[in-house]
Scaffold this motif. Structure first.
Motif, PDB file in Angstrom:
ATOM      1  N   ALA A 162       0.830  -1.207   0.000  1.00  0.00           N
ATOM      2  CA  ALA A 162       0.000   0.000   0.000  1.00  0.00           C
ATOM      3  C   ALA A 162       0.864   1.258   0.000  1.00  0.00           C
ATOM      4  CB  ALA A 162      -0.928  -0.005   1.210  1.00  0.00           C
ATOM      5  N   LEU A 163       1.940   1.246   0.785  1.00  0.00           N
ATOM      6  CA  LEU A 163       2.842   2.396   0.812  1.00  0.00           C
ATOM      7  C   LEU A 163       3.540   2.569  -0.531  1.00  0.00           C
ATOM      8  CD1 LEU A 163       4.539   2.179   4.340  1.00  0.00           C
ATOM      9  CD2 LEU A 163       2.724   3.720   3.597  1.00  0.00           C
ATOM     10  N   GLU A 164       4.045   1.483  -1.067  1.00  0.00           N
ATOM     11  CA  GLU A 164       4.788   1.565  -2.330  1.00  0.00           C
ATOM     12  C   GLU A 164       3.882   2.003  -3.473  1.00  0.00           C
ATOM     13  OE1 GLU A 164       6.414  -2.326  -2.568  1.00  0.00           O
ATOM     14  OE2 GLU A 164       8.194  -1.842  -1.353  1.00  0.00           O
ATOM     15  N   LEU A 221      -2.514  11.724   0.358  1.00  0.00           N
ATOM     16  CA  LEU A 221      -1.673  10.535   0.446  1.00  0.00           C
ATOM     17  C   LEU A 221      -2.220   9.549   1.476  1.00  0.00           C
ATOM     18  CD1 LEU A 221       1.842  12.263   0.314  1.00  0.00           C
ATOM     19  CD2 LEU A 221       0.762  10.917  -1.501  1.00  0.00           C
ATOM     20  N   ALA A 222      -2.635  10.071   2.633  1.00  0.00           N
ATOM     21  CA  ALA A 222      -3.203   9.187   3.658  1.00  0.00           C
ATOM     22  C   ALA A 222      -4.462   8.514   3.158  1.00  0.00           C
ATOM     23  CB  ALA A 222      -3.497   9.989   4.927  1.00  0.00           C
ATOM     24  N   GLY A 223      -5.263   9.251   2.401  1.00  0.00           N
ATOM     25  CA  GLY A 223      -6.480   8.673   1.843  1.00  0.00           C
ATOM     26  C   GLY A 223      -6.189   7.567   0.849  1.00  0.00           C
ATOM     27  N   THR A 227      -7.304   3.661   1.339  1.00  0.00           N
ATOM     28  CA  THR A 227      -8.091   2.936   0.335  1.00  0.00           C
ATOM     29  C   THR A 227      -7.434   1.615  -0.032  1.00  0.00           C
ATOM     30  OG1 THR A 227      -8.962   4.997  -0.578  1.00  0.00           O
ATOM     31  CG2 THR A 227      -9.026   3.042  -1.996  1.00  0.00           C
ATOM     32  N   ARG A 228      -6.129   1.616  -0.137  1.00  0.00           N
ATOM     33  CA  ARG A 228      -5.406   0.398  -0.534  1.00  0.00           C
ATOM     34  C   ARG A 228      -5.325  -0.612   0.609  1.00  0.00           C
ATOM     35  NH1 ARG A 228      -2.277   4.545  -3.651  1.00  0.00           N
ATOM     36  NH2 ARG A 228      -2.658   4.025  -5.845  1.00  0.00           N
TER      37      ARG A 228
END
Length: 233
Positions: A162-164, A221-223, A227-228
């Motif tokens: 999710a971060l990547e 970005l947090a959103g 979502t992921r």
């Protein structure tokens, strides 16, 4: 002949002024990105203050270039086209950015849980301290509706993905915490992200290092991360 030469001089002057704002924007963004100048100078002063003023001057000069080129479109039309595109795009970007700043709270963080704020590891806090980053906030409740927790204990691999997928480089992983860092292409602004994984819940926090009003970038970005992380319906 003399009138034509004089008209060419005025056209050249207007064309160069039309390019002044785009050139300043590029120099400020690139200079900040590679560390030649501090972001407070490159972004806050050269871009938000002087770049904004110069954008209007360049737009006026682009209009003058068009008027001066009308007498000889075949030879001078390209100058007018380049001037309008460069100055017009620069002014548009300035207006859009200022609208984004006005439309969002003047914060640089977003999180899914401010009642029990997520903490960064000592490694990230050390990096932020060495970089002179802004202090971490204690609460920004209700400033970002997009940052919501995932109602599941995600696997570390899913958290990393999710971060990547949001553009972060993973810098630390443990069974209950995953951290990443993202650097913007222009100006090189940095955001740190942390995921806290607990039974039945995974929270997210994104914090900008510069501490500037970011026009909702941390929230966006947090959103995306949230979502992921959430399972598909």
């Amino acid at each position: 002949m003399g009138g034509s030469r004089q008209g060419g001089v005025w056209l050249t002057a207007a064309f160069l002024i039309a390019l002044a704002a785009p050139v300043l924007g590029f120099a400020a963004g690139f200079g900040t990105r590679v560390g030649l100048i501090d972001w407070r100078l490159g972004y806050e002063q050269l871009t938000l203050v002087w770049g904004w003023r110069l954008a209007w001057v360049s737009a006026g000069a682009a209009l003058a270039t068009v008027l001066l080129a009308m007498g000889d479109v075949k030879r001078r039309g390209l100058y007018a086209l380049v001037a309008v595109l460069a100055a017009g795009l620069t002014l548009y970007l300035h207006v859009a950015h200022r609208q984004a700043l006005a439309a969002h709270p003047p914060v640089h963080e977003a999180a899914s849980d401010w009642d029990e704020p997520l903490s960064f590891s000592g490694v990230i806090r050390g990096q932020r301290d060495r970089a002179g980053a802004a202090p971490l906030a204690i609460s920004h409740a209700d400033t970002c509706e997009q940052a919501v927790f995932a109602p599941t204990q995600v696997a570390p691999q899913a958290g990393e993905a999710a971060l990547e997928a949001t553009g972060f480089t993973v810098v630390g992983t443990s069974p209950f915490r995953i951290e990443g860092r993202r650097e913007s292409f222009w100006f090189g602004f940095s955001h740190d992200a942390v995921l806290r994984i607990r039974p039945g819940r995974t929270d997210v926090r994104v914090s900008g290092r510069e501490g500037r009003p970011d026009g909702g970038e941390a929230c966006r970005l947090a959103g995306q991360i949230s979502t992921r992380l959430r399972p598909a319906d």
